[in-house]
Motif scaffolding. Structure first.
Motif, PDB file in Angstrom:
ATOM      1  N   ASP A 187       0.816  -1.074  -0.078  1.00  0.00           N
ATOM      2  CA  ASP A 187       0.050   0.009   0.023  1.00  0.00           C
ATOM      3  C   ASP A 187       0.748   1.227  -0.024  1.00  0.00           C
ATOM      4  O   ASP A 187       1.574   1.553   0.930  1.00  0.00           O
ATOM      5  N   ARG A 188       0.684   1.999  -1.069  1.00  0.00           N
ATOM      6  CA  ARG A 188       1.595   3.370  -1.059  1.00  0.00           C
ATOM      7  C   ARG A 188       1.496   4.045   0.062  1.00  0.00           C
ATOM      8  O   ARG A 188       2.452   4.647   0.480  1.00  0.00           O
ATOM      9  N   ALA A 189       0.347   4.301   0.339  1.00  0.00           N
ATOM     10  CA  ALA A 189       0.037   5.379   1.555  1.00  0.00           C
ATOM     11  C   ALA A 189       0.772   4.912   2.742  1.00  0.00           C
ATOM     12  O   ALA A 189       1.336   5.733   3.550  1.00  0.00           O
ATOM     13  N   SER A 190       0.686   3.707   2.995  1.00  0.00           N
ATOM     14  CA  SER A 190       1.435   3.241   4.267  1.00  0.00           C
ATOM     15  C   SER A 190       2.605   3.240   4.092  1.00  0.00           C
ATOM     16  O   SER A 190       3.373   3.697   5.257  1.00  0.00           O
ATOM     17  N   ALA A 191       3.239   2.736   3.093  1.00  0.00           N
ATOM     18  CA  ALA A 191       4.712   2.911   2.723  1.00  0.00           C
ATOM     19  C   ALA A 191       5.336   4.379   3.046  1.00  0.00           C
ATOM     20  O   ALA A 191       6.104   4.539   3.613  1.00  0.00           O
ATOM     21  N   ASP A 192       4.599   5.455   2.269  1.00  0.00           N
ATOM     22  CA  ASP A 192       4.989   6.575   2.437  1.00  0.00           C
ATOM     23  C   ASP A 192       5.003   7.120   3.745  1.00  0.00           C
ATOM     24  O   ASP A 192       5.689   7.956   4.253  1.00  0.00           O
ATOM     25  N   GLY A 193       3.715   6.927   4.487  1.00  0.00           N
ATOM     26  CA  GLY A 193       3.637   7.296   5.667  1.00  0.00           C
ATOM     27  C   GLY A 193       4.678   6.699   6.881  1.00  0.00           C
ATOM     28  O   GLY A 193       5.200   7.460   7.544  1.00  0.00           O
ATOM     29  N   ALA A 194       5.110   5.593   6.569  1.00  0.00           N
ATOM     30  CA  ALA A 194       6.060   4.978   7.456  1.00  0.00           C
ATOM     31  C   ALA A 194       7.632   5.707   7.175  1.00  0.00           C
ATOM     32  O   ALA A 194       8.045   6.078   8.482  1.00  0.00           O
ATOM     33  N   VAL A 195       7.738   5.914   5.827  1.00  0.00           N
ATOM     34  CA  VAL A 195       9.163   6.759   5.738  1.00  0.00           C
ATOM     35  C   VAL A 195       9.100   7.878   6.266  1.00  0.00           C
ATOM     36  O   VAL A 195       9.977   8.537   6.788  1.00  0.00           O
ATOM     37  N   ALA A 196       7.603   9.020   6.058  1.00  0.00           N
ATOM     38  CA  ALA A 196       7.662  10.117   6.676  1.00  0.00           C
ATOM     39  C   ALA A 196       7.820  10.160   8.223  1.00  0.00           C
ATOM     40  O   ALA A 196       8.601  10.935   8.692  1.00  0.00           O
ATOM     41  N   GLU A 197       7.446   9.182   8.975  1.00  0.00           N
ATOM     42  CA  GLU A 197       7.376   9.056  10.399  1.00  0.00           C
ATOM     43  C   GLU A 197       8.800   8.899  10.691  1.00  0.00           C
ATOM     44  O   GLU A 197       9.561   9.544  11.654  1.00  0.00           O
ATOM     45  N   ILE A 198       9.565   7.892  10.104  1.00  0.00           N
ATOM     46  CA  ILE A 198      11.026   7.798  10.150  1.00  0.00           C
ATOM     47  C   ILE A 198      11.909   8.915  10.108  1.00  0.00           C
ATOM     48  O   ILE A 198      12.814   9.408  10.856  1.00  0.00           O
ATOM     49  N   VAL A 199      11.707   9.741   8.716  1.00  0.00           N
ATOM     50  CA  VAL A 199      12.302  10.667   8.367  1.00  0.00           C
ATOM     51  C   VAL A 199      12.086  11.809   9.470  1.00  0.00           C
ATOM     52  O   VAL A 199      13.127  12.763   9.961  1.00  0.00           O
ATOM     53  N   ALA A 200      11.025  12.158   9.892  1.00  0.00           N
ATOM     54  CA  ALA A 200      10.630  13.149  10.979  1.00  0.00           C
ATOM     55  C   ALA A 200      11.324  12.991  12.232  1.00  0.00           C
ATOM     56  O   ALA A 200      11.590  13.862  12.927  1.00  0.00           O
ATOM     57  N   ALA A 201      11.659  11.778  12.583  1.00  0.00           N
ATOM     58  CA  ALA A 201      12.286  11.533  13.805  1.00  0.00           C
ATOM     59  C   ALA A 201      13.771  11.734  13.690  1.00  0.00           C
ATOM     60  O   ALA A 201      14.736  11.124  14.540  1.00  0.00           O
ATOM     61  N   GLY A 202      14.228  11.784  12.473  1.00  0.00           N
ATOM     62  CA  GLY A 202      15.474  12.139  12.171  1.00  0.00           C
ATOM     63  C   GLY A 202      16.457  10.917  11.367  1.00  0.00           C
ATOM     64  O   GLY A 202      17.721  10.914  11.263  1.00  0.00           O
ATOM     65  N   GLY A 203      15.510   9.783  11.091  1.00  0.00           N
ATOM     66  CA  GLY A 203      16.173   8.822  10.347  1.00  0.00           C
ATOM     67  C   GLY A 203      16.201   8.908   8.883  1.00  0.00           C
ATOM     68  O   GLY A 203      15.708   9.872   8.436  1.00  0.00           O
ATOM     69  N   ARG A 204      16.806   7.930   8.304  1.00  0.00           N
ATOM     70  CA  ARG A 204      16.869   7.709   6.838  1.00  0.00           C
ATOM     71  C   ARG A 204      16.210   6.714   6.271  1.00  0.00           C
ATOM     72  O   ARG A 204      16.223   5.497   6.855  1.00  0.00           O
ATOM     73  N   ALA A 205      15.118   6.907   5.392  1.00  0.00           N
ATOM     74  CA  ALA A 205      14.415   5.925   4.785  1.00  0.00           C
ATOM     75  C   ALA A 205      13.912   6.126   3.589  1.00  0.00           C
ATOM     76  O   ALA A 205      13.955   7.377   3.011  1.00  0.00           O
ATOM     77  N   VAL A 206      13.520   4.890   2.646  1.00  0.00           N
ATOM     78  CA  VAL A 206      13.008   5.063   1.454  1.00  0.00           C
ATOM     79  C   VAL A 206      11.995   3.903   1.287  1.00  0.00           C
ATOM     80  O   VAL A 206      12.079   2.812   2.024  1.00  0.00           O
ATOM     81  N   ALA A 207      11.002   4.193   0.392  1.00  0.00           N
ATOM     82  CA  ALA A 207      10.023   3.005   0.309  1.00  0.00           C
ATOM     83  C   ALA A 207      10.059   2.277  -1.087  1.00  0.00           C
ATOM     84  O   ALA A 207      10.434   3.124  -2.231  1.00  0.00           O
TER      85      ALA A 207
END
Length: 303
Positions: A38-58
């Motif tokens: 699910d694109r929305a779930s994947a993008d939401g997870a990435v946004a959450e990780i990045v907002a916390a200072g992490g690095r992520a891609v979906a």
């Protein structure tokens, strides 16, 4: 658990346990590849990780095919330069008793859980061996694969198969410095809401109420976040000598599953006839028969 400079793929990580694993690995310094259908779930997870200072891609793709596995590994390498950790978490349920389970029900679960684990691990191993320096493979099993579970022929078979593959891969990959372990988590997720006696406790959690101690300790169930620490541990240097194991985690409980062992043995010169077996069964083997299914405290079972 310093994972700085490490890169991890977590399949099925847009929500639930997979997201908790991704957030924990990122919190400890790893860059993560989030995967979901699910694109929305994947993008939401990435946004959450990045907002916390992490690095992520979906990467939005269903696991199972070699092509999907290749896309996941290629994305990790192209985006972050390498791959160090693979967590195979993606899964689905198609629960039915055996006489109602269709070929499609069976194949769908086996394809995602068992084939998806195999294809992703194979692709990751190719990358690990090319890079040198070892790697970490963490495959998500289940108590259902260890003990069986009513209505889950397909799921139990897949999860038992995953642990079997883990033991084999641990032997095959040891010389390359690649550890392979299984984790069997129990957490309040959409997949455990289908278990009748757990459903009321999960609903209580949604209302912000804490789980009772008997659930967190004796049943060994908690939040997805409760099950994430063991993933970071197994991905770290602290676990460099741990391989071929199946760990259980949930709530306040951490445990190690045994490998299947012979529990009773006898010998008969010239081999065993049916009559020979019947004659000795009661004295030698009957007392060693093992139960099936998980055993829970009576206090939490439906009346």
């Amino acid at each position: 658990m310093d994972l700085s400079g490490k890169v991890a793929i977590i399949t099925g990580s847009g929500r639930g346990l997979g997201l908790a694993y991704g957030k924990e690995l990122a919190r400890n310094g790893a860059a993560v590849v989030i995967n979901d259908i699910d694109r929305a779930s994947a993008d939401g997870a990435v946004a959450e990780i990045v907002a916390a200072g992490g690095r992520a891609v979906a990467v939005v793709t269903p696991v199972g095919t070699s092509e999907a596995a290749g896309e996941l590994v290629a994305t990790a390498v192209e985006t972050f330069g390498r791959l160090d950790v693979l967590v195979t978490n993606a899964g689905i349920l198609r629960d039915k008793v055996v006489w109602k389970m269709t070929d499609e029900d069976f194949d769908a679960v086996i394809d995602v859980h068992l084939r998806g684990t195999f294809t992703c691990v194979r692709e990751a191993v190719l990358r690990f061996r090319e890079q040198g320096g070892g790697g970490r493979i963490i495959c998500i099993g289940s108590p259902a694969g260890q003990r069986g579970n009513f209505g889950q022929t397909n799921y139990s078979a897949a999860k038992a198969g995953i642990v079997g593959m883990v033991r084999t891969w641990a032997m095959e990959l040891q010389r390359a410095g690649i550890t392979v372990n299984a984790v069997c988590p129990v957490a309040a997720t959409a997949m455990t809401e289908t278990i009748p006696f757990l459903a009321p406790h999960i609903e209580s959690m949604k209302r912000g109420e804490p789980l009772p101690a008997i659930i967190r300790r004796d049943v060994g169930m908690g939040t997805p976040e409760d099950a994430a620490g063991v993933i970071a541990f197994l991905a770290s240097d602290a676990a460099a000598d741990i391989t071929g194991q199946a760990l259980s985690i949930g709530g306040d409980r951490l445990a190690l599953w045994s490998h299947p062992q012979l529990t009773a043995t006898d010998f008969h010169d010239g081999g065993w006839s049916a009559e020979d077996i019947a004659a000795c069964w009661g004295q030698t083997f009957a007392g060693s028969i093992e139960s099936v299914g998980e055993e829970f405290p009576e206090e939490v079972m439906p009346k």
